[in-house]
Design a protein around this motif. Sequence first.
Motif, PDB file in Angstrom:
ATOM      1  N   LYS A 138     -47.486  92.767 -43.042  1.00  0.00           N
ATOM      2  CA  LYS A 138     -48.488  93.811 -42.754  1.00  0.00           C
ATOM      3  C   LYS A 138     -49.290  93.588 -44.593  1.00  0.00           C
ATOM      4  O   LYS A 138     -50.456  93.354 -43.897  1.00  0.00           O
ATOM      5  CB  LYS A 138     -47.833  94.600 -43.898  1.00  0.00           C
ATOM      6  CG  LYS A 138     -47.462  96.039 -42.991  1.00  0.00           C
ATOM      7  CD  LYS A 138     -46.650  97.266 -44.119  1.00  0.00           C
ATOM      8  CE  LYS A 138     -46.413  97.648 -42.798  1.00  0.00           C
ATOM      9  NZ  LYS A 138     -45.166  99.407 -43.681  1.00  0.00           N
ATOM     10  N   ALA A 139     -48.863  92.474 -45.240  1.00  0.00           N
ATOM     11  CA  ALA A 139     -50.512  91.437 -45.989  1.00  0.00           C
ATOM     12  C   ALA A 139     -50.852  90.422 -45.700  1.00  0.00           C
ATOM     13  O   ALA A 139     -51.927  90.391 -45.626  1.00  0.00           O
ATOM     14  CB  ALA A 139     -49.678  91.050 -47.425  1.00  0.00           C
ATOM     15  N   VAL A 140     -50.275  89.766 -44.584  1.00  0.00           N
ATOM     16  CA  VAL A 140     -51.477  88.865 -43.947  1.00  0.00           C
ATOM     17  C   VAL A 140     -52.030  89.388 -42.961  1.00  0.00           C
ATOM     18  O   VAL A 140     -53.658  88.877 -43.089  1.00  0.00           O
ATOM     19  CB  VAL A 140     -50.357  87.785 -42.909  1.00  0.00           C
ATOM     20  CG1 VAL A 140     -51.005  86.676 -42.146  1.00  0.00           C
ATOM     21  CG2 VAL A 140     -49.760  87.049 -44.223  1.00  0.00           C
ATOM     22  N   GLU A 141     -51.623  91.208 -42.519  1.00  0.00           N
ATOM     23  CA  GLU A 141     -52.584  91.501 -41.400  1.00  0.00           C
ATOM     24  C   GLU A 141     -53.726  92.208 -41.775  1.00  0.00           C
ATOM     25  O   GLU A 141     -54.844  91.901 -41.507  1.00  0.00           O
ATOM     26  CB  GLU A 141     -51.816  93.034 -40.840  1.00  0.00           C
ATOM     27  CG  GLU A 141     -50.632  92.130 -39.455  1.00  0.00           C
ATOM     28  CD  GLU A 141     -49.891  93.573 -39.257  1.00  0.00           C
ATOM     29  OE1 GLU A 141     -49.283  94.557 -39.938  1.00  0.00           O
ATOM     30  OE2 GLU A 141     -48.630  93.580 -38.118  1.00  0.00           O
ATOM     31  N   LEU A 142     -53.835  92.028 -43.251  1.00  0.00           N
ATOM     32  CA  LEU A 142     -54.729  93.055 -44.023  1.00  0.00           C
ATOM     33  C   LEU A 142     -55.515  91.785 -44.419  1.00  0.00           C
ATOM     34  O   LEU A 142     -57.104  92.360 -44.370  1.00  0.00           O
ATOM     35  CB  LEU A 142     -54.466  93.683 -45.336  1.00  0.00           C
ATOM     36  CG  LEU A 142     -53.939  94.847 -45.508  1.00  0.00           C
ATOM     37  CD1 LEU A 142     -52.891  95.530 -46.614  1.00  0.00           C
ATOM     38  CD2 LEU A 142     -54.492  96.147 -44.641  1.00  0.00           C
ATOM     39  N   LEU A 143     -54.863  90.494 -44.786  1.00  0.00           N
ATOM     40  CA  LEU A 143     -56.553  89.267 -44.939  1.00  0.00           C
ATOM     41  C   LEU A 143     -56.700  88.961 -43.358  1.00  0.00           C
ATOM     42  O   LEU A 143     -58.072  88.895 -44.062  1.00  0.00           O
ATOM     43  CB  LEU A 143     -55.073  88.816 -45.708  1.00  0.00           C
ATOM     44  CG  LEU A 143     -55.796  86.680 -45.933  1.00  0.00           C
ATOM     45  CD1 LEU A 143     -56.537  87.786 -46.920  1.00  0.00           C
ATOM     46  CD2 LEU A 143     -55.145  86.433 -46.496  1.00  0.00           C
ATOM     47  N   VAL A 144     -56.580  88.907 -42.416  1.00  0.00           N
ATOM     48  CA  VAL A 144     -56.864  88.365 -41.339  1.00  0.00           C
ATOM     49  C   VAL A 144     -58.054  89.743 -40.636  1.00  0.00           C
ATOM     50  O   VAL A 144     -59.263  89.445 -41.205  1.00  0.00           O
ATOM     51  CB  VAL A 144     -55.830  88.469 -40.428  1.00  0.00           C
ATOM     52  CG1 VAL A 144     -56.102  88.270 -38.816  1.00  0.00           C
ATOM     53  CG2 VAL A 144     -54.837  87.198 -40.255  1.00  0.00           C
ATOM     54  N   ALA A 145     -57.869  91.131 -41.158  1.00  0.00           N
ATOM     55  CA  ALA A 145     -58.924  92.250 -40.783  1.00  0.00           C
ATOM     56  C   ALA A 145     -59.206  91.782 -42.147  1.00  0.00           C
ATOM     57  O   ALA A 145     -61.340  92.137 -41.216  1.00  0.00           O
ATOM     58  CB  ALA A 145     -57.900  93.464 -41.146  1.00  0.00           C
ATOM     59  N   ALA A 146     -59.336  91.265 -42.741  1.00  0.00           N
ATOM     60  CA  ALA A 146     -60.315  91.341 -44.101  1.00  0.00           C
ATOM     61  C   ALA A 146     -61.208  90.648 -43.987  1.00  0.00           C
ATOM     62  O   ALA A 146     -62.546  90.248 -43.856  1.00  0.00           O
ATOM     63  CB  ALA A 146     -60.168  91.271 -45.705  1.00  0.00           C
ATOM     64  N   ILE A 147     -60.751  89.393 -43.047  1.00  0.00           N
ATOM     65  CA  ILE A 147     -61.650  88.026 -42.950  1.00  0.00           C
ATOM     66  C   ILE A 147     -62.181  88.290 -41.544  1.00  0.00           C
ATOM     67  O   ILE A 147     -63.627  87.053 -41.478  1.00  0.00           O
ATOM     68  CB  ILE A 147     -60.893  86.950 -42.908  1.00  0.00           C
ATOM     69  CG1 ILE A 147     -59.951  86.001 -44.161  1.00  0.00           C
ATOM     70  CG2 ILE A 147     -61.076  85.318 -41.523  1.00  0.00           C
ATOM     71  CD1 ILE A 147     -58.980  85.169 -43.424  1.00  0.00           C
ATOM     72  N   GLU A 223     -61.298 101.402 -52.125  1.00  0.00           N
ATOM     73  CA  GLU A 223     -62.769 101.057 -51.881  1.00  0.00           C
ATOM     74  C   GLU A 223     -63.847 100.193 -51.971  1.00  0.00           C
ATOM     75  O   GLU A 223     -63.962  98.707 -52.127  1.00  0.00           O
ATOM     76  CB  GLU A 223     -63.633 102.269 -50.943  1.00  0.00           C
ATOM     77  CG  GLU A 223     -63.284 103.086 -49.738  1.00  0.00           C
ATOM     78  CD  GLU A 223     -62.144 104.204 -50.201  1.00  0.00           C
ATOM     79  OE1 GLU A 223     -62.056 104.533 -51.368  1.00  0.00           O
ATOM     80  OE2 GLU A 223     -61.455 104.868 -49.931  1.00  0.00           O
ATOM     81  N   ASP A 224     -64.010 100.184 -53.921  1.00  0.00           N
ATOM     82  CA  ASP A 224     -64.204  98.725 -54.486  1.00  0.00           C
ATOM     83  C   ASP A 224     -63.555  97.849 -54.670  1.00  0.00           C
ATOM     84  O   ASP A 224     -64.137  96.947 -55.028  1.00  0.00           O
ATOM     85  CB  ASP A 224     -64.188  99.756 -55.637  1.00  0.00           C
ATOM     86  CG  ASP A 224     -64.439 100.832 -56.030  1.00  0.00           C
ATOM     87  OD1 ASP A 224     -65.341 101.056 -55.794  1.00  0.00           O
ATOM     88  OD2 ASP A 224     -64.380 101.281 -57.627  1.00  0.00           O
ATOM     89  N   LEU A 225     -61.901  97.659 -53.901  1.00  0.00           N
ATOM     90  CA  LEU A 225     -61.655  96.546 -54.077  1.00  0.00           C
ATOM     91  C   LEU A 225     -62.487  95.987 -52.963  1.00  0.00           C
ATOM     92  O   LEU A 225     -62.151  94.228 -52.161  1.00  0.00           O
ATOM     93  CB  LEU A 225     -60.022  97.009 -54.484  1.00  0.00           C
ATOM     94  CG  LEU A 225     -59.669  97.391 -54.408  1.00  0.00           C
ATOM     95  CD1 LEU A 225     -57.739  96.634 -54.807  1.00  0.00           C
ATOM     96  CD2 LEU A 225     -59.421  96.774 -56.533  1.00  0.00           C
ATOM     97  N   GLU A 226     -62.683  96.690 -51.573  1.00  0.00           N
ATOM     98  CA  GLU A 226     -63.765  95.382 -50.804  1.00  0.00           C
ATOM     99  C   GLU A 226     -64.352  94.086 -51.299  1.00  0.00           C
ATOM    100  O   GLU A 226     -64.177  93.784 -50.543  1.00  0.00           O
ATOM    101  CB  GLU A 226     -64.563  96.446 -50.005  1.00  0.00           C
ATOM    102  CG  GLU A 226     -63.758  95.992 -48.246  1.00  0.00           C
ATOM    103  CD  GLU A 226     -63.151  95.585 -47.621  1.00  0.00           C
ATOM    104  OE1 GLU A 226     -63.913  94.628 -46.586  1.00  0.00           O
ATOM    105  OE2 GLU A 226     -61.877  96.203 -47.762  1.00  0.00           O
ATOM    106  N   HIS A 227     -64.779  95.100 -52.262  1.00  0.00           N
ATOM    107  CA  HIS A 227     -66.093  94.007 -52.791  1.00  0.00           C
ATOM    108  C   HIS A 227     -65.215  92.975 -53.946  1.00  0.00           C
ATOM    109  O   HIS A 227     -66.468  91.990 -54.426  1.00  0.00           O
ATOM    110  CB  HIS A 227     -67.462  94.469 -53.219  1.00  0.00           C
ATOM    111  CG  HIS A 227     -67.800  96.048 -53.055  1.00  0.00           C
ATOM    112  ND1 HIS A 227     -68.349  95.458 -52.373  1.00  0.00           N
ATOM    113  CD2 HIS A 227     -67.765  96.883 -53.017  1.00  0.00           C
ATOM    114  CE1 HIS A 227     -68.964  96.975 -51.510  1.00  0.00           C
ATOM    115  NE2 HIS A 227     -68.310  97.748 -51.933  1.00  0.00           N
TER     116      HIS A 227
END
Length: 227
Positions: A138-147, A223-227
């Motif tokens: 799940k963490a990998v999926e979150l990272l790929v989505a952020a990329i 949401e703040d972590l998105e930055h």
Amino acid sequence: LVEPGEDVKPDTVRLLGVICPPGHQPTARIPGSAWAATPVDRLAHLCRHHNVELGLATEGRFWVLVWAPRGGATTMATFDAVSWNEAAERIVVRAFVSLLCRRRFFGVPDEERLVPLLRKSLDSQEEITEALGVQVRKAVELLVAAIGRADARERERGEPGLRDVSAHDVYRGAVAVMMRIVFLLFAEERKLLPADNELYATAYSAGRLCAELEQRVIEGSEEDLEH
């Protein structure tokens, strides 16, 4: 902790204790000591030497329960007493009392004592491994989505982004980063890296970064972590 009415000897001792000086955390290296082993590490050595599987180390705030069976890996659980007055910690306090009250050692059937319960918990290792695997995925999926979102923003600005990078390479890179983070967190938790050194903690530590991000969520929002 000794069997009631018995002399102190290995076959009557149920738990060994270590009291650290105030301010010296049991899982941190002892300042000025040539031996890099922490009080918890030393307690584990002591437990194995005397064949007493359980130990408890504290300096008043942190309480570290150590299980060090001969021929097995050392396992420890750390309790932080500073937050025990909070309502959210009541379950933790009850667990601490249930595990370490005198009755657990002398007033319950043998199979309900702490060491047999810990041995039984080894049967759940496969479940823990599977759960960790799901969390990493799940963490990998979150990272790929952020990329992917970062790539989309760059392309909107007319920049090339990841146009020349295949999806396979992005996924492989995300997995490599995540596994390195898991390794770092494990190594820091086991004191294989100098996580108690201020320079390392502020500039390199994955655990400190995780703690800082969690604090940002408390003070602001996810949401703040998105930055």
